[in-house]
Design an enzyme around this catalytic site. Structure first.
Site, mmCIF file in Angstrom:
data_model
loop_
_atom_site.group_PDB
_atom_site.id
_atom_site.type_symbol
_atom_site.label_atom_id
_atom_site.label_comp_id
_atom_site.label_asym_id
_atom_site.label_seq_id
_atom_site.Cartn_x
_atom_site.Cartn_y
_atom_site.Cartn_z
ATOM 1 N N SER A 137 0.428 -1.129 -0.419
ATOM 2 C CA SER A 137 -0.219 -0.163 -0.112
ATOM 3 C C SER A 137 0.724 1.081 -0.144
ATOM 4 O O SER A 137 1.855 1.389 0.732
ATOM 5 C CB SER A 137 -0.877 -0.218 1.467
ATOM 6 O OG SER A 137 -1.592 1.321 1.135
ATOM 7 N N TYR A 150 -1.849 -1.450 10.720
ATOM 8 C CA TYR A 150 -1.580 -1.399 9.295
ATOM 9 C C TYR A 150 -1.021 -1.108 8.562
ATOM 10 O O TYR A 150 -0.008 -1.790 7.263
ATOM 11 C CB TYR A 150 -3.177 -0.831 8.881
ATOM 12 C CG TYR A 150 -3.153 -0.950 7.166
ATOM 13 C CD1 TYR A 150 -3.974 -2.411 6.891
ATOM 14 C CD2 TYR A 150 -2.972 -0.005 6.705
ATOM 15 C CE1 TYR A 150 -4.005 -2.627 5.468
ATOM 16 C CE2 TYR A 150 -3.880 -0.487 4.655
ATOM 17 C CZ TYR A 150 -4.065 -1.603 4.035
ATOM 18 O OH TYR A 150 -3.799 -1.213 3.325
#
Length: 199
Positions: A137, A150
């Site tokens: 990401s 995360y």
């Protein structure tokens, strides 16, 4: 990576980016197996794409990865591409003493792919053309304070992918990192919508 004629495993393939990748690979003529924790979305994507199969996998559970790997190897011995996409994204308050969310996020987002790769790599090394695709990401590079663990797991998976690529450089296994832009998926739930309407 050759884009046709593969047998491809996509974790987290029931929704969001995983489903998009799985359906794109399926349309290109690959045999695709989607995996995830919840049977309903997996059944839905398989029903919408005749010929696509699914298996249950709790990527945060080391014992379930062992069980899954055995089932996958028995039912789909030709798997030559593994797409590590499954993950969770939970907001965290770092001033609170509870680290349960962080531990769960690390187990699923980081240890899960590492364990799955370790379990499947011996088989992949025996294939004439194989690939490991890790979905990270942009938040691994520009983190959001709302979801710190995360973001940390995606940064770690990026680093792990770099090392894996180097260590496999003299094999037939390609190592690919996909870094999607910001997209609204089930991963964020309703958080983006709530911000837009001022909740």
């Amino acid at each position: 990576m050759q884009l046709t004629g593969n047998t491809i495993l996509v974790t987290g393939g029931g929704t969001g980016i995983g489903r998009g990748l799985a359906e794109s690979f399926h349309r290109l003529g690959n045999r695709v197996v989607v995996a995830g924790r919840r049977s309903e979305p997996l059944q839905e994507v398989a029903a919408a794409n005749p010929g696509m199969d699914y298996l249950l996998l709790d990527q945060g559970d080391a014992a379930d990865i062992d069980r899954f790997t055995a089932e996958l190897s028995q039912r789909y011995p030709d798997v030559n591409v593994v797409v590590n996409n499954a993950g969770i994204q939970r907001p965290e308050d770092l001033t609170a003493p509870d680290v349960g969310t962080a531990e769960q996020t690390i187990a699923i987002n980081l240890l899960g792919p590492i364990r799955l790769i370790a379990a499947l790599l011996p088989s992949l090394l025996g294939k004439p053309r194989a690939a490991i695709v890790n979905v990270t990401s942009g938040l691994g590079f520009m983190p959001s304070a709302l979801t710190p663990t995360y973001c940390a797991t995606k940064a770690a998976l990026h680093s792990y992918t770099e090392s894996l690529r180097f260590q496999l450089r003299e094999t037939a296994v390609q190592v690919i990192e996909v870094i999607p832009p910001k997209v609204q998926t089930a991963l964020q739930g309703e958080r983006s919508e709530e911000r837009r309407v001022g909740k």
